[in-house]
Structure formats: C-alpha cells, structure tokens
Scaffold this active site. Structure first.
Site, mmCIF file in Angstrom:
data_model
loop_
_atom_site.group_PDB
_atom_site.id
_atom_site.type_symbol
_atom_site.label_atom_id
_atom_site.label_comp_id
_atom_site.label_asym_id
_atom_site.label_seq_id
_atom_site.Cartn_x
_atom_site.Cartn_y
_atom_site.Cartn_z
ATOM 1 N N ASP A 317 -2.109 0.022 -3.341
ATOM 2 C CA ASP A 317 -1.141 -0.835 -4.110
ATOM 3 C C ASP A 317 -1.080 -0.160 -5.489
ATOM 4 O O ASP A 317 -1.960 -0.286 -6.128
ATOM 5 C CB ASP A 317 -1.223 -2.321 -4.036
ATOM 6 C CG ASP A 317 -0.044 -3.099 -4.690
ATOM 7 O OD1 ASP A 317 0.138 -3.258 -5.788
ATOM 8 O OD2 ASP A 317 0.969 -3.356 -3.685
ATOM 9 N N ILE A 318 0.137 -0.057 -6.088
ATOM 10 C CA ILE A 318 0.319 0.650 -7.169
ATOM 11 C C ILE A 318 -0.023 -0.658 -8.319
ATOM 12 O O ILE A 318 0.829 -1.395 -8.212
ATOM 13 C CB ILE A 318 1.722 1.263 -7.885
ATOM 14 C CG1 ILE A 318 1.671 2.487 -6.637
ATOM 15 C CG2 ILE A 318 1.727 1.743 -9.148
ATOM 16 C CD1 ILE A 318 3.282 3.176 -6.773
ATOM 17 N N GLU A 360 5.985 -0.855 -3.684
ATOM 18 C CA GLU A 360 4.745 -0.082 -4.100
ATOM 19 C C GLU A 360 3.433 -0.025 -3.081
ATOM 20 O O GLU A 360 2.527 0.606 -3.325
ATOM 21 C CB GLU A 360 4.391 -0.475 -5.558
ATOM 22 C CG GLU A 360 3.601 -1.808 -5.362
ATOM 23 C CD GLU A 360 4.357 -3.222 -5.484
ATOM 24 O OE1 GLU A 360 5.798 -3.086 -4.985
ATOM 25 O OE2 GLU A 360 3.953 -4.053 -5.872
#
Length: 439
Positions: A317-318, A360
């Site tokens: 996950d960003i 994301e």
C-alpha cells in the site's frame, strides 16, 4: 535408465513383503537341502551295553564270542544244529527301560559299518516298544522291525532307509496281530539286535561291526513346507488387510480433496460472477485486476493442495497516498500508480503476477515461493521504491504485508492474514515489511 530404476524401486517398495518371503523361502529350502542335519553316531568300539545272543535260549547249541578293537567289535560264532533256525548275534542296548527307547523315526538314512568274514546274510532287528502290543515283562512282545541283507566289501558302509524295514511276519502271527496294524515303527527303540541271517551256513564265522549312523533333518521337509505355506498365507492375508486399509485411506483422502475443491470452486464461482462484470486488466496501470487474478489463484491453489507447490502473497500500500492526491491532484496520484507498476514489474519474475487490488493497494502473486523468499522480494521492492523518484514532487514509500498460503486454506482467510500484516507495517511507522505468521 533413471526412469527404469525408479520403476523398479517403486515396484520393490510396494511388494517388499513378497520379495522378502521369496528370499526366505529360497534360503530355507537351500538350508534344509544342504544343512540342518541331525546326525547320531553309535560307535560300538567303546559302547558298553553290548551282549551276545545265540539260539541256546530256544534250545540250540550255537556259540558266540565278542572281542573289542580300537574301532569295532568282532563277533566270532559257530552255528550248530539243534534249533530249526540256528543263529548267533549281539544285542545293543539303547535304553535300560524298554518303554523309553530312542526315537529313530525322524531319520531318513541309516548307515551300518559291517564287514563279514564268512558267507550268508545278516539280519538287523530294530526292536520297538508299542503300548498296543507290549506285554509287561515279555520281550517277545516288542515289535520286530527287521531288515536282512548280504554285506559285501563294495557296499561298505551299507545304507538303508526306514522304509526298507518290515515287521517280521512270524512275530505278527505269533502274537496274533493283524498285519495291517503291525506297521513299521521306529519311534521307540530300546535295543538293536544284529544276527546271522536265514542263509547263514553251519560252522564257524566272523562278523566285524563298527557301528551305526542315523542321519536325518532337524526339521522334516513336510513340516518345513507346511511352515513356509503358513507364512505365505499369513503374509498375504496381512498384505490384503494393509492394502484394504490403504485403499480406504486413499478413498477418504480423495473424497476430502474433492469436497475441498468443490468448496473452493463454489467460493470462486461467487467471486467470478462479480469479477466478470469488469475487465481482467486495470485500465490505468495495465496490470491485472481482481477478475484477472481469480483464474490464476484457483490454478495455483489446486497446485498447492495436490502437489505441495508453495504460494505466497505480497500486499503493498502506498504510504500517504491520499495526501499526494489532495496536495498535488489526482493526475499526480495516477502518475505514482503508473510509475510504481512499471518499477515492480521490472523487479519481479515473469511467473509472478501483479494485481491492482484497489485504489493504492497492490498484490503480488508469487507462485512456487516460500514465505522467506517472498519476504526477501518485498524488502527488495521496498528499498527500490524508497530510492526511486516516482514523482518529482516528493519521495514515495510503500508498506508491505507478506503471507504464505497453507494447503486447504480459504483464500479470504489468506488475504485477511496478509492484510493484517500490512496493517502492522502501517501501525509500526510505514515503509516496512511485515510477515504474517502461519495460521
């Protein structure tokens, strides 16, 4: 060649009991043929219980004299008229108790070392105690198992088999015994008698007797064959029982696998109906979306359950992606997603699959990969992302959660474990890798 040896090994492993039985059978038969001998010697040169016999007990006048040498006894005799069938001989006492003689029934060969110094036949009596015929105190009621032959130098020693003996007909008639009941029996022999035969001429004669040898097998062949057949029967029965339980176990295992597969297929069918509404590729990044990922998941899950090939998942996950969108706009956010996808695809194997799971969040599907290797891949990607300017505005980092699928595990449970690991990475300060423990 290796394949042939492999087949031979599998055949041997499955039928090892049969090969062992064959080896035991061959060894037992060869051992019985060339060994397991039961040999008893009776050397008369130093045997004390030897007594002379003549027809004087029946009113005759024959005489006999016994001399001992270092290797034999010499019987000098004179047959005289007076008894209808003159005879002279010796009695070899095997037991002082007539009811407890030697058991010679298991011997299959009888060797007699005997040299004549005159003419005529020689008679051997194996006297047997039989409780059906014996009258206490009457030696005449002991069975006469007789054998008469002409000893010659060429046949020294003389060799006989028990079947060559016969019960004396005059004894059966004298004791009024049916000849069919008076069969040869050497199971209880208290003494042996050696006498001149019916054709021995009157006058002087000499007979040198060295001894006897009784030879047989410790285990009769018929008993050995019976034991071998019993072992084969018991072994095959045991093998049949083992194979029966193995078959039931295999059938139960197959049924469980089938039920598990049906359960997984049912779960995937539900997801498939939802995924089919969208394309299998993410339009922005070009990587797989959930719909495209489902077919790969089902295939590798079956490969894991059936063949034990490991499968691992990496969820990333960003970090602070919402801040990037809010600060620089969604166009910059899309640029982050596209550049991140390119970077990851350049770092993973062709057999790995990259999936945009949503927003994301991405998933890397790693087939034939253990948890340790997947964790190493995630750490390598984390460092590469941290050191690569995905956008000009700021540094971008990612948090990772890694999990290995367990055979038979529900995919939803797998994602929950991986997602929990990802959440731990975020809670621990982001830009790190966390491995999910095995369930």
């Amino acid at each position: 060649m290796r394949r042939i040896l492999r087949k031979i090994y599998i055949l041997f492993r499955k039928n090892i009991l049969i090969f062992v039985l064959l080896a035991i059978t061959v060894i037992a038969l060869l051992t019985h043929q060339y060994g397991l001998n039961d040999i008893t010697y009776l050397n008369l040169s130093n045997y004390a219980q030897i007594f002379p016999q003549t027809d004087s007990a029946d009113g005759g006048y024959s005489t006999v004299n016994i001399q001992r040498t270092d290797s034999s006894i010499i019987m000098d005799y004179e047959l005289k008229e007076g008894y209808a069938y003159p005879y002279a001989g010796v009695r070899i006492l095997l037991s002082s108790d007539v009811t407890n003689g030697w058991d010679l029934s298991n011997y299959d060969s009888i060797f007699v070392w005997m040299k004549p110094r005159g003419e005529g036949a020689v008679r051997i009596y194996m006297r047997t105690y039989d409780p059906d015929f014996y009258r206490k105190g009457d030696e005449g009621s002991l069975k006469f198992n007789e054998l008469e032959f002409f000893p010659v130098e060429e046949s020294y020693p003389a060799v006989f088999v028990p079947q060559e003996f016969r019960v004396a007909g005059w004894w059966a008639a004298q004791n009024e015994i049916n000849v069919h009941k008076a069969r040869v029996d050497l199971s209880n022999v208290p003494f042996i008698e050696i006498q001149t035969g019916t054709e021995a001429p009157l006058g002087y004669g000499t007979l040198e007797i060295k001894g006897f040898c009784f030879k047989g097998k410790l285990i009769p062949k018929v008993d050995l064959v019976t034991i071998i057949v019993a072992c084969w029967f018991i072994s095959f029965l045991t093998l049949l029982i083992i194979r029966f339980f193995e078959f039931n176990k295999e059938r139960t295992t197959n049924r469980q696998k089938r039920e598990e597969l049906e359960k997984n297929l049912k779960a995937l069918e539900i997801e498939k109906s939802e995924f089919e509404k969208s394309s299998k590729s993410d339009p922005l990044t070009g990587c797989l979306n959930r719909a495209g990922f489902s077919s790969i998941l089902m295939k590798e899950q079956n490969n894991l359950n059936q063949n034990g090939v490991p499968v691992s998942f990496v969820i990333l996950d960003i970090d602070h992606f919402k801040h990037i969108n809010d600060t620089y706009g969604h166009a910059v956010g899309d640029e982050v997603l596209v550049n991140l996808t390119k970077l990851i695809q350049n770092k993973i194997r062709n057999t790995d699959s990259l999936v945009r799971w949503g927003g994301e969040e991405f998933v890397i599907f790693c087939e034939d990969t253990k948890l340790q290797n997947a964790n190493f891949l995630a750490e390598k990607l984390r460092i590469a992302i941290e050191n690569t300017p995905l956008i000009m505005q700021q540094q971008v980092t990612c948090s990772f959660g890694v999990a290995e699928m367990v055979a038979g595990e529900d995919p939803k449970r797998l994602f929950e474990r991986a997602d929990k690991a990802l959440y731990t990475s975020k809670e621990s300060g982001r830009n790190r890798v966390t491995s999910a423990p095995s369930p």
